[in-house]
Design an enzyme around this catalytic site. Structure first.
Site, short mmCIF file in Angstrom:
data_model
loop_
_atom_site.label_atom_id
_atom_site.label_comp_id
_atom_site.label_asym_id
_atom_site.label_seq_id
_atom_site.Cartn_x
_atom_site.Cartn_y
_atom_site.Cartn_z
N LYS A 75 0.84 -1.20 0.00
CA LYS A 75 0.00 0.00 0.00
C LYS A 75 0.88 1.25 0.00
CE LYS A 75 -3.88 1.87 2.74
NZ LYS A 75 -4.70 1.62 3.96
N SER A 159 -9.46 1.50 3.27
CA SER A 159 -8.68 2.25 2.30
C SER A 159 -7.62 1.42 1.57
CB SER A 159 -7.97 3.41 3.02
OG SER A 159 -7.11 2.93 4.03
N SER A 183 -9.59 -0.82 7.55
CA SER A 183 -9.11 -0.57 6.19
C SER A 183 -8.44 -1.75 5.51
CB SER A 183 -8.13 0.62 6.20
OG SER A 183 -8.83 1.82 6.42
#
Length: 499
Positions: A75, A159, A183
């Site tokens: 990420k 996210s 997330s």
């Protein structure tokens, strides 16, 4: 052997193939780069590492490493040495770290090959992976790769949506995400992969760009529980660069192929039967509880009495820490700097240009909560409620707590629905959707306990339905054993996407 066969196989199986020279690391990387190109329309990656750089590394590798060149993704809020780390924001568009986050370095030191940085909501603030400088990430489920419709697709969740999509499509065998209020577990649920949020302090946060320091946790997304266990054992443990990591050695998790749950007590939180939860998710939840019970586990109803306050408490605390953490991006020492103007004008212009509306909104709310006249009314009160929520969760796991004592894991929904269509999701702001979809996930972050999302079945719309398991602090062994049992008992199968 088709690329689909290899790229969708479990990590442990592919490692055995590499050891036996059934496939070479170079060929594996070639196929992975092809898959990244095939799925480019999903927008899972913010950036991809140059192919020649990775192939040169593989040629030098002697195959003695643990991961043997296995491709993985990270990420884009984890620092990566000499690779841009943007947090999907204009504020850090040109930021290139001089060091790698501890969890990233552990993976590359173990022989993993970093393929690229995955998409996210800006600064990890959101539940859809739709608020990013490179645009939204699309869920591969029910996506028409041959004739994509720009308005007709399902969200990936956020996210860590880019990481979930990369894993779901075979563009990465596993991926790193961060989990502040759900997330990792939410996009894992929407994309049909396994997502682990470990105990706070079991994995190092060094190099993870802060959102909410007291809740942020690096975690793992993979296609099966065994792969999560394998990567967790590489990453867990103390880090002298992160004072919040556990002192001493973290016990490695050993997983049986068909683990028993006869000694487990499974708790069902009665407050999680909310009116907004999809009937399909309720039915799946009841099936899972019956499956545990029919295989020897004791299933009991438990109470988490402060659940109704948890999402509001989370919002206040999250915004307060966001406002504090985002203050460093002033256009002078860190981040985007606007042209012209006096100092205060430059601050305002830099932050207005650097942050999107969602981030600015959280900063504004956080600064309001932290005002001297408001601090006790909002922030201090939220801290007290957080302690009550922590106590609720501690009590259900406490062996000496009375009537419902001895619960080993909690079984609950991940969220209220399967992945919504983007055109439906976009009718409300990402901040509003956070309150809606994080309602069952953020309490684990406030308590610091480990939690995992496991895909169980498909809905009538052919979208993944997942369930969540929680355990007590540093009890990942029991959590992952229960998750492996649930995975074995489920009918879920990863699809062959028509790329």
């Amino acid at each position: 052997m088709s690329s689909t066969d290899v790229l969708m196989k479990p990590l442990v199986s592919v490692l055995q193939m590499l050891r036996n020279r059934v496939i070479s690391t170079e060929e594996l990387l070639h196929r992975t780069y092809t898959r990244i190109n095939e799925t480019k329309s999903l927008n899972a990656f913010v950036s991809v590492v140059e192919k020649n750089d990775n192939l040169e590394f593989c040629i030098k590798d002697d195959r003695s490493s643990i991961l043997k060149g296995i491709p993985f993704a990270v990420k884009d809020n984890f620092s990566t040495r000499n690779i841009s780390t943007t947090c999907a924001s204009n504020m850090l568009r040109n930021y290139v770290p001089t060091y790698s986050a501890t969890v990233v370095k552990k993976l590359t030191d173990a022989g993993g090959t970093l393929m690229g940085k995955t998409n996210l909501d800006e600064f990890a603030m959101g539940v859809g992976t739709v608020d990013s400088i490179i645009g939204p990430t699309r869920n591969p489920w029910q996506y028409d790769f041959q004739h994509p419709n720009p308005d007709d697709w399902y969200i990936a969740g956020g996210s860590s949506g880019g990481s979930a999509v990369a894993v779901a499509t075979g563009a990465s065998y596993f991926a790193l995400g961060s989990d502040t209020g759900g997330s990792i577990r939410l996009p894992a649920s929407f994309c049909g992969v396994v997502g682990l949020k470990p105990t706070y302090g079991s994995l190092s946060r060094h190099g993870l760009i802060s959102l909410v320091n007291s809740m942020d946790v690096p975690g793992i997304l993979a296609r099966c529980v065994d792969d999560v266990v394998f990567i967790y054992n590489i990453l867990s443990g103390n880090d002298p660069r992160d004072s919040t990591t556990v002192q001493g050695k973290v016990e490695k998790v050993v997983m049986e192929e068909n683990p028993s749950v006869k000694d487990l007590v499974v708790g069902i939180p009665k407050q999680y039967y909310g009116p907004d939860v999809s009937p399909e998710i309720i039915d799946c939840w009841k099936w899972a509880a019956d499956t545990f019970s029919n295989n020897g586990a004791k299933v009991v109803e438990v109470s988490l009495p402060h659940t109704q306050y948890s999402i509001v408490c989370y919002h206040v605390l999250c915004c307060g820490e966001v406002a504090s953490n985002m203050a460093r991006y002033d256009g002078l020492q860190y981040g985007h700097r606007s042209d012209g103007g006096f100092t205060e004008e430059m601050y305002a212009k830099s932050r207005n240009e650097g942050f999107n509306e969602s981030v600015r909104g959280r900063i504004t709310a956080g600064n309001y909560f932290l005002l001297r006249r408001n601090y006790r009314k909002y922030y201090e009160k939220a801290q007290k409620v957080r302690r009550l929520i922590q106590t609720d969760i501690k009590k259900v796991f406490d062996k000496g707590s009375g009537k419902n004592s001895g619960v080993d894991v909690l079984l609950a929904p991940v969220t209220v629905s399967t992945a919504p269509q983007y055109k439906t999701f976009a009718q409300k702001t990402n901040s509003y959707r956070t309150v809606e979809h994080d309602i069952y996930t953020q309490s684990a972050n406030m308590a610091g306990v480990p939690a995992i999302s496991v895909p169980v079945r498909l809905s009538q719309a052919k979208l993944p339905i997942s369930l969540q398991l929680l355990a007590s602090n540093f009890n990942e062994g029991t959590l992952l054993r229960a998750a492996k049992f649930l995975e074995n008992a489920s009918s879920f199968q990863h699809p062959k996407f028509d790329f």
